[in-house]
Design an enzyme around this catalytic site. Structure first.
Site, short mmCIF file in Angstrom:
data_model
loop_
_atom_site.label_atom_id
_atom_site.label_comp_id
_atom_site.label_asym_id
_atom_site.label_seq_id
_atom_site.Cartn_x
_atom_site.Cartn_y
_atom_site.Cartn_z
N CYS A 40 46.48 42.87 50.30
CA CYS A 40 46.87 41.83 49.48
C CYS A 40 47.14 42.55 48.15
CB CYS A 40 45.75 40.59 49.25
SG CYS A 40 45.84 38.96 48.37
N HIS A 41 47.77 41.36 47.52
CA HIS A 41 48.35 41.68 45.46
C HIS A 41 47.39 42.13 44.45
CE1 HIS A 41 52.32 41.24 45.23
NE2 HIS A 41 52.28 40.74 45.85
N THR A 42 45.83 41.94 45.19
CA THR A 42 44.41 42.00 44.45
C THR A 42 44.00 42.86 44.25
OG1 THR A 42 44.12 39.65 44.47
CG2 THR A 42 42.45 40.72 43.56
N HIS A 62 40.27 42.80 50.66
CA HIS A 62 39.38 40.99 50.76
C HIS A 62 39.75 40.39 52.18
CE1 HIS A 62 42.15 41.26 48.32
NE2 HIS A 62 42.52 39.33 48.10
N GLU A 63 40.82 41.09 53.12
CA GLU A 63 41.49 40.03 53.84
C GLU A 63 41.80 39.87 55.25
OE1 GLU A 63 45.59 38.01 51.76
OE2 GLU A 63 46.52 39.12 53.88
N CYS A 92 28.23 28.10 50.18
CA CYS A 92 27.07 28.00 50.31
C CYS A 92 26.18 27.04 50.51
CB CYS A 92 25.57 28.29 49.02
SG CYS A 92 25.39 27.21 47.98
N CYS A 95 24.64 24.54 46.28
CA CYS A 95 24.70 25.29 44.59
C CYS A 95 26.08 23.14 44.36
CB CYS A 95 25.93 26.45 44.28
SG CYS A 95 27.44 26.49 44.45
N CYS A 98 28.92 23.82 45.66
CA CYS A 98 29.27 22.95 46.83
C CYS A 98 29.03 22.13 47.29
CB CYS A 98 28.52 23.42 47.38
SG CYS A 98 28.90 25.62 47.77
N CYS A 106 32.16 27.94 44.54
CA CYS A 106 30.80 28.34 44.75
C CYS A 106 30.51 29.23 43.91
CB CYS A 106 30.30 29.18 45.90
SG CYS A 106 28.48 29.11 46.67
N ARG A 110 28.59 34.66 42.67
CA ARG A 110 29.02 34.80 41.58
C ARG A 110 28.24 35.92 41.32
NH1 ARG A 110 33.28 31.97 41.20
NH2 ARG A 110 34.58 32.16 39.72
N CYS A 169 43.21 35.14 52.68
CA CYS A 169 43.53 34.75 51.24
C CYS A 169 44.67 34.49 51.29
CB CYS A 169 43.47 36.97 50.02
SG CYS A 169 43.82 36.11 49.05
N ARG A 362 53.57 40.89 55.18
CA ARG A 362 52.09 41.22 54.11
C ARG A 362 52.26 42.51 55.50
NH1 ARG A 362 50.49 39.26 50.73
NH2 ARG A 362 48.34 37.92 50.87
N1 LIG Z 1 44.66 30.96 43.32
C1 LIG Z 1 44.13 32.25 44.37
O1 LIG Z 1 43.09 32.79 44.80
C2 LIG Z 1 45.58 33.96 44.71
C3 LIG Z 1 45.33 34.29 45.83
C4 LIG Z 1 46.03 35.11 46.58
C5 LIG Z 1 47.35 35.70 45.58
N2 LIG Z 1 47.07 34.64 44.39
C6 LIG Z 1 48.17 35.10 43.49
O2 LIG Z 1 49.66 34.01 43.43
C7 LIG Z 1 50.66 35.15 43.50
C8 LIG Z 1 51.76 35.52 44.96
O3 LIG Z 1 50.90 36.49 45.73
P1 LIG Z 1 52.23 36.58 46.66
O4 LIG Z 1 50.81 37.59 47.55
O5 LIG Z 1 52.82 35.52 47.39
O6 LIG Z 1 53.19 37.55 45.72
P2 LIG Z 1 54.36 37.68 46.30
O7 LIG Z 1 54.82 39.04 45.19
O8 LIG Z 1 54.63 38.35 47.05
O9 LIG Z 1 55.39 36.54 46.25
C9 LIG Z 1 55.84 36.62 44.76
C10 LIG Z 1 56.81 35.61 45.27
O10 LIG Z 1 58.12 35.12 43.62
C11 LIG Z 1 59.26 35.57 43.88
N3 LIG Z 1 59.96 35.17 42.36
C12 LIG Z 1 59.55 36.34 40.71
N4 LIG Z 1 59.92 35.33 40.12
C13 LIG Z 1 60.71 34.63 40.55
C14 LIG Z 1 61.15 32.99 39.17
N5 LIG Z 1 61.49 33.72 38.20
N6 LIG Z 1 61.50 32.36 39.83
C15 LIG Z 1 61.42 32.07 41.49
N7 LIG Z 1 60.49 33.08 42.38
C16 LIG Z 1 60.20 34.36 41.45
C17 LIG Z 1 58.76 36.59 44.54
O11 LIG Z 1 59.91 36.99 44.76
C18 LIG Z 1 57.98 37.07 45.42
O12 LIG Z 1 58.92 36.66 46.51
C19 LIG Z 1 49.91 36.29 42.54
O13 LIG Z 1 49.96 36.14 41.17
C20 LIG Z 1 48.94 36.43 43.27
O14 LIG Z 1 48.61 37.42 42.47
C21 LIG Z 1 46.17 33.53 43.98
ZN LIG Z 2 43.97 38.32 48.10
ZN LIG Z 3 27.94 27.45 46.39
#
Ligand SMILES: NC(=O)c1ccc[n+]([C@@H]2O[C@H](COP(=O)([O-])OP(=O)(O)OC[C@H]3O[C@@H](n4cnc5c(N)ncnc54)[C@H](O)[C@@H]3O)[C@@H](O)[C@H]2O)c1
Ligand SMILES: [Zn+2]
Ligand SMILES: [Zn+2]
Length: 368
Positions: A40-42, A62-63, A92, A95, A98, A106, A110, A169, A362
């Site tokens: 994943c990106h993270t 983490h996935e 949990c 808390c 939760c 949760c 943390r 994730c 992925r």
């Molecule tokens: N909130 C959470 O818990 C959580 C969990 C996982 C990931 N994320 C975040 O979510 C986001 C997306 O994750 P992902 O794995 O799908 O990423 P990804 O990079 O695979 O997808 C992002 C998409 O956005 C597109 N994009 C870029 N510029 C754009 C624009 N101007 N208009 C429309 N689309 C555009 C890209 O082409 C790409 O397909 C990331 O910032 C990631 O860090 C958040």
């Molecule tokens: Zn992730």
């Molecule tokens: Zn909790």
């Protein structure tokens, strides 16, 4: 026990796959044998060194999904042989958060998790007697991991674990943003910005909620095609013209629900501005760069738009991940479409390269 794991030794350097020591699970902890783990990106964000809260050395990942191998004292909700999905966002059930239906954040572990420790303040991972910190409470780029019971969701043994891991994730984040954070209503019009793992999950979530119109916005034709496959009724190329185009499609009003899944603050702003006057809800999933801010003209809010943030899609992991996996087993979500590359643990750095090249949605590490 000795395990093989991918260690972040130094920021901005490739991960190094090596043998480490993993101690037995203590009270409230569970030993999991990983079968699969998505990249994943993270993970890449932390590996790059840009993440201000990152630390090294640590075992990333983490996935994950796997099988319970052993349980520590007092563990009552899991047994040896259970199939589990790992949760960086635990539940949990006790808390104050939760117990509220309003949030999935949760509070139980943390602080320790953020420091790379298990809840008792120590690590189970070590090398030559030196502790190695855990990452996101999961550290699943490894053959085995020890995790708190409250951070594992027990899922149906019928779900192939290389599919189930995506619910740890990205997929749950997208599905949940539509289903739980936004609570998309049947018959509504939705716009999803971004068609990566999170955005495509959000498209599927809007469809499962019975949305009538689902517009997906991305820069890639290939990904927009995947969005159609997941249920988008309309697709659109991203850019400065998008807000006007959405308004035009909706009689000048905007969409009932907009969901941002790009991590770009300029796109987050578009999500606010293309939400409907009166009741439009803009939900933000993306993680923006450090120090970046979201510009919102207050008039958009006074005229009835709302902005929500969503972590892990608002999914309460132990309760709701098993339900989402069941919807996959029922044939409601095509998870196979997201699995682009199957790689080995030794190829983990290739997983990062594929992600950087936007090759597929992925890459999943298989430990089989
Ligand atoms: N909130 C959470 O818990 C959580 C969990 C996982 C990931 N994320 C975040 O979510 C986001 C997306 O994750 P992902 O794995 O799908 O990423 P990804 O990079 O695979 O997808 C992002 C998409 O956005 C597109 N994009 C870029 N510029 C754009 C624009 N101007 N208009 C429309 N689309 C555009 C890209 O082409 C790409 O397909 C990331 O910032 C990631 O860090 C958040
Ligand atoms: Zn992730
Ligand atoms: Zn909790």
């Amino acid at each position: 026990m000795r395990i093989r794991a991918a260690v972040l030794e130094e920021f901005a350097q490739p991960l190094v796959v090596q043998e480490l020591d993993l101690a037995e699970p203590r009270a409230g902890e569970v030993l999991v044998r990983l079968e699969a783990c998505g990249v994943c990106h993270t993970d890449m964000y932390t590996a790059s060194g840009v993440d201000p809260s990152g630390y090294a050395p640590t075992v990333l990942g983490h996935e994950g999904a796997g099988v319970v191998e052993a349980i520590g004292d007092g563990v009552s909700s899991l047994a040896v042989g259970d199939h589990v999905v790992t949760l960086f966002s635990p539940q949990c059930r006790e808390c104050v958060h939760c117990r509220s239906p309003k949030t999935n954040l949760c509070l139980a572990i943390r602080d320790q998790q953020n420091q790379g420790h298990l809840p008792d303040g120590t690590t189970r991972l070590s090398r030559d007697g030196e502790p190695i910190r855990h990452f996101m409470g999961t550290s699943t780029f490894a053959e085995y991991t020890v995790m708190p019971e409250i951070a594992l969701a027990k899922v149906s043994p019928e779900a192939p674990l290389d599919r189930a891991c995506l619910f740890a994730c990205g997929l749950s984040t997208g599905l949940g943003a539509a289903m739980f954070t936004a609570g998309v209503e049947a018959g509504s019009t939705c716009v999803v910005f971004g068609a990566g793992m999170v955005g495509l999950g959000a498209v599927a979530g809007c469809r499962l909620q019975g949305a009538e119109r689902i517009v997906c916005v991305d820069l890639s034709d290939e990904r927009l095609q995947m969005a159609r496959h997941q249920g988008a009724t309309d697709v659109m190329h991203g850019g400065p013209q998008v807000v006007d185009a959405i308004l035009e499609m909706t009689g000048g009003f905007g969409a009932d629900y907009t969901i941002e899944a790009t991590g770009l603050v300029s796109v987050m702003r578009q999500a606010v501005e293309s939400a409907r006057m009166g009741w439009g809800l803009a939900t933000m999933c993306g993680v923006a760069g450090k120090g970046e801010t979201l510009d919102v003209i207050p008039r958009y809010l006074i005229t009835g738009r709302r902005v929500a943030g969503s972590s892990f899609g608002g999914v309460k992991g132990r309760d709701q991940v098993p339900l989402l996996v069941q919807r996959y087993l029922d044939g409601d979500i095509d998870v196979d479409a997201f699995l682009s590359h199957q790689i080995s643990l030794d190829e983990v750095n290739r997983g990062f390269e594929l992600m950087e090249a936007q090759d597929g949605i992925r890459s999943v590490i298989s430990f089989g």
